[in-house]
Write a protein that holds these residues in place. Structure first.
Motif, PDB file in Angstrom:
ATOM      1  N   ALA A 186     -15.996   4.894 -43.226  1.00  0.00           N
ATOM      2  CA  ALA A 186     -17.110   4.055 -42.793  1.00  0.00           C
ATOM      3  C   ALA A 186     -17.539   4.456 -41.386  1.00  0.00           C
ATOM      4  O   ALA A 186     -17.155   5.503 -40.880  1.00  0.00           O
ATOM      5  N   GLU A 187     -18.336   3.585 -40.729  1.00  0.00           N
ATOM      6  CA  GLU A 187     -18.821   3.902 -39.397  1.00  0.00           C
ATOM      7  C   GLU A 187     -17.661   4.094 -38.439  1.00  0.00           C
ATOM      8  O   GLU A 187     -16.573   3.533 -38.613  1.00  0.00           O
ATOM      9  N   LYS A 188     -17.956   4.879 -37.387  1.00  0.00           N
ATOM     10  CA  LYS A 188     -16.973   5.161 -36.358  1.00  0.00           C
ATOM     11  C   LYS A 188     -15.716   5.807 -36.933  1.00  0.00           C
ATOM     12  O   LYS A 188     -14.610   5.632 -36.416  1.00  0.00           O
ATOM     13  N   ASN A 189     -15.882   6.519 -38.028  1.00  0.00           N
ATOM     14  CA  ASN A 189     -14.784   7.243 -38.670  1.00  0.00           C
ATOM     15  C   ASN A 189     -13.657   6.311 -39.112  1.00  0.00           C
ATOM     16  O   ASN A 189     -12.498   6.717 -39.182  1.00  0.00           O
ATOM     17  N   MET A 190     -13.964   5.061 -39.390  1.00  0.00           N
ATOM     18  CA  MET A 190     -12.968   4.118 -39.882  1.00  0.00           C
ATOM     19  C   MET A 190     -12.654   4.448 -41.335  1.00  0.00           C
ATOM     20  O   MET A 190     -13.563   4.600 -42.159  1.00  0.00           O
ATOM     21  N   LYS A 191     -11.374   4.581 -41.653  1.00  0.00           N
ATOM     22  CA  LYS A 191     -10.951   5.012 -42.980  1.00  0.00           C
ATOM     23  C   LYS A 191     -10.352   3.841 -43.747  1.00  0.00           C
ATOM     24  O   LYS A 191      -9.385   3.223 -43.292  1.00  0.00           O
ATOM     25  N   ILE A 192     -10.938   3.565 -44.920  1.00  0.00           N
ATOM     26  CA  ILE A 192     -10.470   2.466 -45.767  1.00  0.00           C
ATOM     27  C   ILE A 192      -9.818   3.065 -47.008  1.00  0.00           C
ATOM     28  O   ILE A 192     -10.477   3.757 -47.791  1.00  0.00           O
ATOM     29  N   PRO A 193      -8.494   2.844 -47.213  1.00  0.00           N
ATOM     30  CA  PRO A 193      -7.806   3.448 -48.363  1.00  0.00           C
ATOM     31  C   PRO A 193      -8.390   2.990 -49.688  1.00  0.00           C
ATOM     32  O   PRO A 193      -8.781   1.832 -49.857  1.00  0.00           O
ATOM     33  N   ILE A 194      -8.446   3.917 -50.640  1.00  0.00           N
ATOM     34  CA  ILE A 194      -8.884   3.615 -52.003  1.00  0.00           C
ATOM     35  C   ILE A 194      -7.708   3.899 -52.940  1.00  0.00           C
ATOM     36  O   ILE A 194      -7.329   5.055 -53.133  1.00  0.00           O
ATOM     37  N   GLY A 195      -7.127   2.864 -53.482  1.00  0.00           N
ATOM     38  CA  GLY A 195      -6.028   3.051 -54.417  1.00  0.00           C
ATOM     39  C   GLY A 195      -4.758   3.527 -53.724  1.00  0.00           C
ATOM     40  O   GLY A 195      -4.608   3.474 -52.504  1.00  0.00           O
ATOM     41  N   ASP A 196      -3.803   4.022 -54.517  1.00  0.00           N
ATOM     42  CA  ASP A 196      -2.515   4.483 -54.018  1.00  0.00           C
ATOM     43  C   ASP A 196      -2.636   5.923 -53.533  1.00  0.00           C
ATOM     44  O   ASP A 196      -3.671   6.567 -53.633  1.00  0.00           O
ATOM     45  N   PHE A 197      -1.508   6.453 -52.986  1.00  0.00           N
ATOM     46  CA  PHE A 197      -1.485   7.828 -52.507  1.00  0.00           C
ATOM     47  C   PHE A 197      -1.689   8.814 -53.665  1.00  0.00           C
ATOM     48  O   PHE A 197      -1.184   8.602 -54.764  1.00  0.00           O
ATOM     49  N   ILE A 198      -2.412   9.890 -53.392  1.00  0.00           N
ATOM     50  CA  ILE A 198      -2.457  11.003 -54.337  1.00  0.00           C
ATOM     51  C   ILE A 198      -1.116  11.731 -54.292  1.00  0.00           C
ATOM     52  O   ILE A 198      -0.533  12.057 -55.320  1.00  0.00           O
ATOM     53  N   GLU A 199      -0.652  11.959 -53.073  1.00  0.00           N
ATOM     54  CA  GLU A 199       0.705  12.505 -52.870  1.00  0.00           C
ATOM     55  C   GLU A 199       1.354  11.703 -51.759  1.00  0.00           C
ATOM     56  O   GLU A 199       0.867  11.675 -50.631  1.00  0.00           O
ATOM     57  N   ARG A 200       2.445  11.021 -52.089  1.00  0.00           N
ATOM     58  CA  ARG A 200       3.082  10.127 -51.130  1.00  0.00           C
ATOM     59  C   ARG A 200       3.803  10.926 -50.045  1.00  0.00           C
ATOM     60  O   ARG A 200       4.528  11.874 -50.345  1.00  0.00           O
ATOM     61  N   PRO A 201       3.625  10.548 -48.752  1.00  0.00           N
ATOM     62  CA  PRO A 201       4.317  11.267 -47.671  1.00  0.00           C
ATOM     63  C   PRO A 201       5.829  11.030 -47.717  1.00  0.00           C
ATOM     64  O   PRO A 201       6.286   9.959 -48.113  1.00  0.00           O
ATOM     65  N   VAL A 202       6.601  12.040 -47.298  1.00  0.00           N
ATOM     66  CA  VAL A 202       8.060  11.948 -47.267  1.00  0.00           C
ATOM     67  C   VAL A 202       8.499  11.764 -45.811  1.00  0.00           C
ATOM     68  O   VAL A 202       8.187  12.620 -44.964  1.00  0.00           O
ATOM     69  N   PRO A 203       9.194  10.674 -45.481  1.00  0.00           N
ATOM     70  CA  PRO A 203       9.584  10.432 -44.082  1.00  0.00           C
ATOM     71  C   PRO A 203      10.484  11.543 -43.548  1.00  0.00           C
ATOM     72  O   PRO A 203      11.198  12.219 -44.295  1.00  0.00           O
ATOM     73  N   GLY A 204      10.468  11.711 -42.216  1.00  0.00           N
ATOM     74  CA  GLY A 204      11.313  12.701 -41.572  1.00  0.00           C
ATOM     75  C   GLY A 204      12.772  12.284 -41.573  1.00  0.00           C
ATOM     76  O   GLY A 204      13.114  11.119 -41.821  1.00  0.00           O
ATOM     77  N   MET A 205      13.632  13.224 -41.301  1.00  0.00           N
ATOM     78  CA  MET A 205      15.071  12.967 -41.251  1.00  0.00           C
ATOM     79  C   MET A 205      15.462  12.462 -39.859  1.00  0.00           C
ATOM     80  O   MET A 205      14.715  12.612 -38.900  1.00  0.00           O
ATOM     81  N   ASP A 206      16.629  11.853 -39.757  1.00  0.00           N
ATOM     82  CA  ASP A 206      17.115  11.285 -38.500  1.00  0.00           C
ATOM     83  C   ASP A 206      18.047  12.271 -37.799  1.00  0.00           C
ATOM     84  O   ASP A 206      18.870  12.935 -38.441  1.00  0.00           O
ATOM     85  N   VAL A 207      17.923  12.338 -36.470  1.00  0.00           N
ATOM     86  CA  VAL A 207      18.739  13.233 -35.654  1.00  0.00           C
ATOM     87  C   VAL A 207      19.717  12.396 -34.840  1.00  0.00           C
ATOM     88  O   VAL A 207      19.309  11.485 -34.108  1.00  0.00           O
ATOM     89  N   TYR A 208      21.000  12.704 -34.949  1.00  0.00           N
ATOM     90  CA  TYR A 208      22.049  11.994 -34.212  1.00  0.00           C
ATOM     91  C   TYR A 208      22.538  12.902 -33.081  1.00  0.00           C
ATOM     92  O   TYR A 208      23.086  13.973 -33.325  1.00  0.00           O
TER      93      TYR A 208
END
Length: 715
Positions: free
Chosen positions: A226-248
């Motif tokens: 939409a205006e001002k480059n505002m992004k409104i999601p449509i439906g679910d992810f096409i490809e779901r992101p995978v979270p990063g791993m944790d560093v100890y």
């Protein structure tokens, strides 16, 4: 057929005529459809906008969704860096209908302005919203209400306001999620933890070095832009992101705090340009604290990793390497090998003379004494005696001690240490060996020098520094880093033992005698290197350092302090023994109190409480309440968040009272555990020393110059 013939028309002509007729009708129909499409697109309106305007203002796109970065943890699993959702707050000013808008706009602006007093006033906010709402349909209808972001808790408060709360005829409030990196410990170890940026050149620290694990894998999603480059999601992810791993990591934030506090004080007191501290565990190479400060006109900033990247002349801390090489080559006893330092002057050339700090020299002294008093002349004479005719042999020893190159710590940006070799073009046959022997004509990082001293503390076995223990994905260990220890000693067992003895002598009788402790033993070496300017060495400008380890009988921690260009009233006050050694002592004292494994107190069997005897407790009310609850006492503390004492006799009799009001200068900490006693006394400005283990049974106060000390006895 006969009619067609009579009319003078053939079948062929009739077919052609019909074809023209159909083609003409199709053309007219196509034109009508085209005209209608143009009308719909450019002239027909829906909700105040033509379809062309709506299509330009709202487009569907497939965008990449970044993965949530993994967390970074300390050695006790405290969070050092994590990704949290923050939000831009905006409004579609034309969503709400007129009646709702007029009924709620003033209340909304007043509440919002009160919640964010540093932003726009209620009147200004209302005026801008009304102005934007009145503009033509072609203008943007979206506006940001505040320039920055809000956190989750602020978001929940805003959701209660008009236009954000669900209501008939309302709406328009918009939150745009922005994941940001959050460091719970603030600026502590900030550069070591690091930052990550889309521009690799701006990424530093653990965030950059372990980005492959932390970054995760991005996904994709269909959104309406939409205006001002505002992004409104449509439906679910096409490809779901995978979270990063944790560093100890191996960082201990308590030791990090000790190191930062002590270094900060020294850099500011001496108005030094910069300084760094590295604390390492001897047997494992685990870095427990890594501190880097740049002095920007009295404001200390963590903007450059001096420990890994500032390679410079180390000065006298390098003399240990020369003494070790000479001892190995000559196979002598450092107490019996004598060196005639004369009057403290040794002429190399007509224009170059090596001098000792002591004007009249030290005369004939032992090799051990050479290190204790940090004699430049004595060190050069030892190097000339054993390697003057074969400097390549000396260079081989330096390689054996692993003083060149990088340490191998898995961190981006480490600078390789460089020391001249006889085969190099810039090697000078007259001056290079003497100058290198006492810490010049080289570039060595503080971490590299510490790794060498750590090997001496570890009985000659070199240990690679490590800053990360493991990588985890959920509960699964993906990578685990083990200590890497050399299979062979860098010097013979006899030589290593003698080096420890010499370093202990530096603290007991030599240039670092001011940091000698009656409670535990320190071994180390001071270092003072003159800094070079555009025209060569600059008088009064030094690099002051101290490298060592403790306790001597069974070293657990090694440490290096490096402070550049301290300023003072006299040259002697700028040397390593006066500038950096006290920082080492202050940090070591705090670690000694903190790490109970360093205390060699005899095991004391707990005495059984005789019948009728009272048990005395002291501490924080919430802790004692938990104890009383666990013991199922009939009467438990009723106060919260207070320091209290309690006398317990059996399960049925207990008396509790508040203690330690703010006006008491020296609290009586009898009955407390060490943790609580330290908290109370150190917040009153006392330096705390202790002996034994268990609870505090007595305390003694003494003044040591300007220092106020309290000695606790635990049992």
């Amino acid at each position: 057929m006969s009619k067609a013939i009579k009319g003078g028309k053939s079948n062929k002509q009739i077919l052609i005529l019909r074809a023209y007729l159909v083609t003409g009708m199709m053309a007219v129909l196509g034109l009508a459809v085209f005209v209608k499409l143009i009308g719909i697109q450019y002239f027909d309106k829906y909700d105040g906008k033509t379809w062309k305007e709506r299509a330009e203002a709202s487009k569907e796109r497939e965008i990449k969704i970044p993965a949530l970065r993994g967390n970074i943890y300390s050695s006790d699993s405290s969070v050092l860096a994590t990704s949290l959702p923050f939000y831009h707050v905006g409004m579609d000013v034309k969503t709400a209908d007129s009646s709702y808008f007029e009924a709620h706009i003033k209340a909304f602006c007043a509440s919002f302005a009160a919640q964010y007093p540093d932003g726009k006033s209620a009147a200004t906010l209302e005026r801008e919203i009304r102005s934007k709402r009145k503009r033509s349909a072609k203008s943007s209808r979206y506006m940001r209400l505040i320039p920055g972001t809000v956190n989750h808790f602020e978001r929940e408060q805003i959701k209660k306001l008009p236009f954000f709360a669900s209501a008939k005829g309302g709406g328009g409030g918009v939150f745009e999620t922005v994941p940001l990196r959050y460091k719970p410990f603030g600026q502590m170890a900030s550069r070591t933890i690091g930052t990550h940026s889309a521009e690799k050149s701006k990424s530093v620290g653990i965030e950059a070095s372990f980005n492959t694990f932390l970054a995760g894998k991005g996904g994709t999603q269909l959104v309406e832009v939409a205006e001002k480059n505002m992004k409104i999601p449509i439906g679910d992810f096409i490809e779901r992101p995978v979270p990063g791993m944790d560093v100890y990591t191996t960082l201990d934030m308590n030791i990090q705090d000790f190191a930062e506090t002590a270094l900060k004080k020294a850099v500011l007191n001496f108005n030094a340009d910069n300084g760094c501290v590295v604390v390492m565990e001897v047997s494992t190479g685990e870095i427990k604290a890594l501190v880097n400060f740049t002095n920007d006109n009295g404001v200390l900033k963590d903007i450059f990793n001096y420990a890994l990247q500032n390679a410079s002349d180390p000065g006298s801390t390098f003399k240990l390497a020369t003494l070790m090489a000479a001892t190995e080559e000559g196979n002598f006893n450092i107490n019996q090998e004598m060196v005639n330092t004369g009057s403290g002057k040794y002429r190399l050339t007509r224009n170059i003379t090596i001098s000792d700090v002591r004007n009249f020299g030290y005369g004939t002294i032992s090799a051990k004494k050479v290190l204790e008093v940090s004699s430049n002349v004595g060190t050069v004479l030892l190097a000339q005696k054993y390697f003057g005719k074969n400097p390549s042999k000396y260079s081989e020893y330096l390689d054996r001690f692993q003083l060149r190159g990088q340490t191998g710590i898995p961190m981006e940006g480490e600078v390789a240490s460089q020391i001249k070799k006889p085969s190099d073009k810039n090697w000078n046959k007259v001056i290079s060996l003497p100058f290198i022997s006492h810490g010049y004509e080289m570039k060595v990082t503080p971490l590299k020098m510490l790794t060498f001293y750590n090997a001496v503390a570890n009985n000659g076995f070199m240990v690679r520094p490590m800053l990360v223990r493991k990588i985890r994905s959920n509960q699964e260990i993906v990578e685990e880093y083990k200590p890497q220890v050399s299979k062979e000693r860098i010097a013979s067992e006899s030589t290593i033992r003698q080096m420890k003895e010499a370093l202990a002598g530096v603290v007991a009788n030599g240039t670092a005698h001011k940091i000698n402790s009656p409670y535990y033993s320190i071994a180390g070496k001071t270092g003072t290197a003159q800094l070079n300017g555009p025209k060569g060495p600059e008088e009064g400008k030094y690099h002051a350092s101290f490298a060592g380890f403790f306790p001597l009988d069974k070293p657990k921690y090694s440490m290096i302090i490096s402070i550049n260009n301290p300023k003072g009233y006299s040259l002697s006050s700028l040397y390593g023994g006066s500038v950096s050694a006290p920082v080492f002592k202050e940090i070591a004292d705090r670690i000694y109190l903190y790490d109970v494994s360093l205390h060699n107190s005899p095991a004391i069997k707990p005495q059984k409480q005789t019948e009728g005897e009272s048990l005395y407790l002291a501490g924080y009310s919430n802790d004692l309440n938990a104890i009383a609850s666990e013991l199922k006492l009939a009467r438990q503390p009723t106060v919260e968040n207070q320091w209290i004492t309690g006398k317990i006799k059996g399960r049925e009799s207990s008396v509790w009272q508040k203690k330690y009001p703010a006006e008491i200068r020296l609290p009586d900490v009898s009955g407390m555990n060490l943790r609580d006693a330290l908290f109370l006394l150190e917040n009153k400005g006392y330096k705390v020393l202790f002996q034994g283990s268990g609870k505090v049974v007595s305390q003694d106060y003494r003044e040591n110059g300007a220092l106020k000390e309290v000695l606790l006895t635990l049992k």
